[in-house]
Design a protein around this motif. Sequence first.
Motif, PDB file in Angstrom:
ATOM      1  N   VAL A 136       0.445   5.114   0.996  1.00 19.57           N
ATOM      2  CA  VAL A 136      -0.452   6.065   1.652  1.00 19.57           C
ATOM      3  C   VAL A 136       0.189   7.442   1.534  1.00 19.57           C
ATOM      4  CG1 VAL A 136      -1.673   6.684   3.777  1.00 19.57           C
ATOM      5  CG2 VAL A 136      -1.172   4.274   3.291  1.00 19.57           C
ATOM      6  N   ALA A 167       0.828  -1.207   0.000  1.00 23.74           N
ATOM      7  CA  ALA A 167       0.000   0.000   0.000  1.00 23.74           C
ATOM      8  C   ALA A 167       0.862   1.257   0.000  1.00 23.74           C
ATOM      9  CB  ALA A 167      -0.897   0.009   1.239  1.00 23.74           C
ATOM     10  N   VAL A 173       3.864  -1.037   3.778  1.00 30.87           N
ATOM     11  CA  VAL A 173       3.348   0.319   3.596  1.00 30.87           C
ATOM     12  C   VAL A 173       4.437   1.308   3.173  1.00 30.87           C
ATOM     13  CG1 VAL A 173       2.005   2.177   4.657  1.00 30.87           C
ATOM     14  CG2 VAL A 173       1.708  -0.167   5.476  1.00 30.87           C
ATOM     15  N   ALA A 232      -1.815   4.539   7.651  1.00 31.11           N
ATOM     16  CA  ALA A 232      -0.573   3.756   7.489  1.00 31.11           C
ATOM     17  C   ALA A 232      -0.416   2.785   8.665  1.00 31.11           C
ATOM     18  CB  ALA A 232       0.622   4.698   7.402  1.00 31.11           C
ATOM     19  N   ALA A 282       7.705  -1.408   6.274  1.00 26.58           N
ATOM     20  CA  ALA A 282       7.324  -0.072   5.813  1.00 26.58           C
ATOM     21  C   ALA A 282       8.556   0.691   5.366  1.00 26.58           C
ATOM     22  CB  ALA A 282       6.617   0.681   6.931  1.00 26.58           C
ATOM     23  N   ALA A 324      -0.148  -5.167   5.682  1.00 24.23           N
ATOM     24  CA  ALA A 324       0.311  -4.582   4.412  1.00 24.23           C
ATOM     25  C   ALA A 324       1.746  -4.092   4.553  1.00 24.23           C
ATOM     26  CB  ALA A 324      -0.588  -3.414   4.024  1.00 24.23           C
ATOM     27  N   PHE A 343      -3.030  -0.085   8.401  1.00 19.69           N
ATOM     28  CA  PHE A 343      -2.678  -0.958   7.263  1.00 19.69           C
ATOM     29  C   PHE A 343      -1.482  -1.833   7.647  1.00 19.69           C
ATOM     30  CE2 PHE A 343      -4.438   1.229   3.179  1.00 19.69           C
ATOM     31  CZ  PHE A 343      -5.673   1.347   3.770  1.00 19.69           C
ATOM     32  N   GLY A 344      -0.483  -1.226   8.287  1.00 11.24           N
ATOM     33  CA  GLY A 344       0.712  -1.979   8.688  1.00 11.24           C
ATOM     34  C   GLY A 344       0.355  -3.060   9.693  1.00 11.24           C
TER      35      GLY A 344
END
Length: 267
Positions: free
Chosen positions: A16, A14, A38, A28, A63, A36, A31-32
């Motif tokens: 963001v 993803a 990120v 973020a 991330a 995901a 999602f993390g």
Amino acid sequence: MTREIRGRLEGRVAIVTGASRGIGRAIAQVFGREGAKVVVNYRRERRKAEEVVEEIRGFGGEALPFQADVGDPGAVEEMVEESVEAFGGVDILVNNAGVSMGGGPLLEFNEEEYDPMWRVNVKGVLHCTRAVAPHMMERRYGKVVNIASIAGLGTALLPGNMLYASTKAAVIILTKRLALELGQYGINVNAVAPGLIRTEMGMGYQRAAEQAQRLRYFEEKSILRRIGEPEEVANVALFLASDEASFITGQVITVDGGRIDFITHSL
Ligand code: NAP
């Protein structure tokens, strides 16, 4: 390290935008936490973006911070290419980066304020979506979530936000038109339209009296009688970015505590 990832976005990548603070930061983070990988985009505040990345890594996620002005198509292309290189693709794009630069009544219209706002809020959505689209089209999978505003739906009728509202109305029609164009490739495009949310932008009125008046306006107009928190927007973005929302596209979901004026309008 304990892996606490719960996995509603496990294996997804993803991007963001505007994730160094506020709503983007909350998106973020969630999602993390949901698995995901990120890309935490920011424009100026590298330290804050790095903090978000550290938080995600702290609970076992992956991330990367990435500096790019979403209004600069070249920088956006570079961000997407490097995201693909680092993580192997892009599945989700959240067009969250936005600015609110005031703008008074019509007779005070001033292009110096309007153009930069249009450049980020509207063109930013186009640049980012255009840059990720070929990757998503190739894999026949993609989720785009745009962060609009209830101002763009014709409510939040405050003096001083007419021009901002017009940029968010543009985001809403782009959401529908991009959904129409990209649906055939398995790409869902939706928007979240928040009411007043407790962030730097939301709380950012310089004059205390104006800020208090604004807060009162939003609290009174909300059925829940309060303003929102960034996580309350992030949870809806999570739903729209997940496969739970697989048959939803071209929609705008308001996250505003319920508006009393919408209800009375429909009676
Ligand atoms: P915020 O606290 O001001 O945060 C804005 C974020 O966007 C920051 O991370 C900032 O990064 C980034 N950003 C700004 N310009 C950028 C650019 N040109 N390129 C890349 N990143 C950029 O705002 P927020 O309240 O979280 O708002 C997030 C989104 O929600 C915006 O689209 C806003 O219009 C929308 N929204 C907010 C509210 C609200 O009440 N807060 C209500 C409705 C809709 P740097 O600091 O690193 O520059």
